[in-house]
Design a protein around this motif. Structure first.
Motif, PDB file in Angstrom:
ATOM      1  N   ALA A  29       0.870  -1.179  -0.073  1.00 50.01           N
ATOM      2  CA  ALA A  29      -0.047  -0.034   0.013  1.00 50.01           C
ATOM      3  C   ALA A  29       0.895   1.268  -0.109  1.00 50.01           C
ATOM      4  O   ALA A  29       0.896   2.052  -0.793  1.00 50.01           O
ATOM      5  N   THR A  30       1.986   1.300   0.907  1.00 51.74           N
ATOM      6  CA  THR A  30       2.552   2.482   1.019  1.00 51.74           C
ATOM      7  C   THR A  30       3.437   2.704  -0.383  1.00 51.74           C
ATOM      8  O   THR A  30       3.739   3.768  -0.658  1.00 51.74           O
ATOM      9  N   GLY A  31       4.195   1.653  -0.794  1.00 52.44           N
ATOM     10  CA  GLY A  31       4.950   1.649  -2.191  1.00 52.44           C
ATOM     11  C   GLY A  31       3.777   2.243  -3.163  1.00 52.44           C
ATOM     12  O   GLY A  31       4.038   3.115  -3.943  1.00 52.44           O
ATOM     13  N   ILE A  41       2.453  13.501   2.045  1.00 53.16           N
ATOM     14  CA  ILE A  41       3.142  12.645   3.317  1.00 53.16           C
ATOM     15  C   ILE A  41       4.392  11.861   2.660  1.00 53.16           C
ATOM     16  O   ILE A  41       4.223  11.190   1.447  1.00 53.16           O
ATOM     17  N   ASN A  42       5.456  11.949   3.149  1.00 52.77           N
ATOM     18  CA  ASN A  42       6.543  11.255   2.784  1.00 52.77           C
ATOM     19  C   ASN A  42       6.651   9.911   3.412  1.00 52.77           C
ATOM     20  O   ASN A  42       6.821   9.647   4.523  1.00 52.77           O
ATOM     21  N   LEU A  43       5.978   8.699   2.711  1.00 57.36           N
ATOM     22  CA  LEU A  43       5.790   7.323   3.245  1.00 57.36           C
ATOM     23  C   LEU A  43       7.138   6.368   2.961  1.00 57.36           C
ATOM     24  O   LEU A  43       7.197   5.449   3.704  1.00 57.36           O
ATOM     25  N   ILE A  44       8.030   6.920   2.406  1.00 60.07           N
ATOM     26  CA  ILE A  44       9.235   6.176   2.245  1.00 60.07           C
ATOM     27  C   ILE A  44      10.093   5.878   3.272  1.00 60.07           C
ATOM     28  O   ILE A  44      10.450   4.796   3.317  1.00 60.07           O
ATOM     29  N   SER A 102      15.567  -6.150  -3.007  1.00 62.36           N
ATOM     30  CA  SER A 102      15.842  -5.108  -4.399  1.00 62.36           C
ATOM     31  C   SER A 102      15.648  -3.911  -3.717  1.00 62.36           C
ATOM     32  O   SER A 102      16.381  -2.934  -4.197  1.00 62.36           O
ATOM     33  N   GLY A 103      14.661  -3.657  -2.868  1.00 63.90           N
ATOM     34  CA  GLY A 103      14.579  -2.391  -2.287  1.00 63.90           C
ATOM     35  C   GLY A 103      15.778  -1.804  -1.591  1.00 63.90           C
ATOM     36  O   GLY A 103      16.331  -0.608  -1.638  1.00 63.90           O
TER      37      GLY A 103
END
Ligand code: HEM
Ligand code: HEM
Length: 175
Positions: A29-31, A41-44, A102-103
């Motif tokens: 969801a956040t991705g 908002i910065n979800l990263i 991979s992230g």
């Protein structure tokens, strides 16, 4: 009478399953919402911390998986259904590790530090920006997110079908 259907997954398997499932659904969801919500908002940062937690828990779960046996399937399931369940589980295990990996690879090439929930610095891998490894990590992360989403939705649909349509107790083994 005790049948295979009364058997449950081991407690540690159940706890790990639901913890990892919740964290992965949160990260899908956040991705996917990161782009549309970028100005709000910065979800990263939280996405990265949750993802790294998934990596650790998934490696632990895979290692433990070698020590336990899953409860047997009911005889009512066809060989195809058993094969499909096993194949999807194997693919889920693969993506549970490869998506966060991979992230991590992709983010290691960036300039920002990797801080686990702001508590400590997570080590970065030796990845050079725009190198083949960086590009492969980025591409895999983008496409892999959709593959994992499809696998998870198919898996959830199958679990709900077993519970509400076939009513064979498969979901209860994981509760
Ligand atoms: C359960 C593990 C993970 C899942 C399911 C997941 C899923 C996703 C998805 C679906 C996207 C959107 C695809 C895209 O726009 O490229 C995304 C983006 C992103 N992920 Fe992950 N991720 C996970 C772990 C990680 C980890 C461990 C990191 C870094 C340490 C990370 C860093 C990022 C970054 C930086 C983006 C934004 C890419 C961009 O828009 O340029 N992710 N993730
Ligand atoms: C993205 C989230 C999820 C992931 C990555 C995931 C992953 C997995 C994996 C790898 C297994 C195989 C366990 C083993 O035998 O080692 C499994 C089993 C199972 N999962 Fe999930 N799961 C997720 C979400 C869910 C949800 C939301 C449900 C319920 C609606 C669910 C229900 C089940 C059930 C019932 C089993 C046992 C199936 C069987 O014995 O064949 N899972 N899951």
């Amino acid at each position: 009478m005790t049948t295979g259907l009364d058997l449950k997954y081991a407690l540690r398997a159940r706890v790990l399953h639901w913890t990892i499932a919740a964290l992965i659904l949160f990260n899908l969801a956040t991705g996917l919402l990161h782009d549309p919500l970028e100005d709000v908002i910065n979800l990263i940062p939280v996405h990265k911390s949750v993802g790294l937690t998934v990596l650790v828990l998934s490696v632990l779960r895979l290692a433990l998986r070698l020590t336990w046996t899953a409860p047997p399937y009911p005889a009512t399931m066809t060989a195809f259904e058993v094969g499909a369940a096993r194949a999807v589980h194997a693919a889920l295990y693969l993506f549970m590790v490869l998506m966060p990996l991979s992230g991590w690879i992709m983010s290691s090439a960036g300039t920002r530090p990797l801080a686990w929930f702001g508590l400590f610095d997570w080590p970065k891998l030796a990845v050079v920006k725009d190198s083949a490894l960086h590009v492969a990590g980025r591409e895999f992360h983008e496409i892999g997110g959709w593959v994992l989403l499809v696998l998870a939705l198919g898996h959830i649909a199958a679990a709900l079908r077993h519970h509400f349509v076939i009513r064979d107790g498969i979901l209860r083994r994981m509760l």
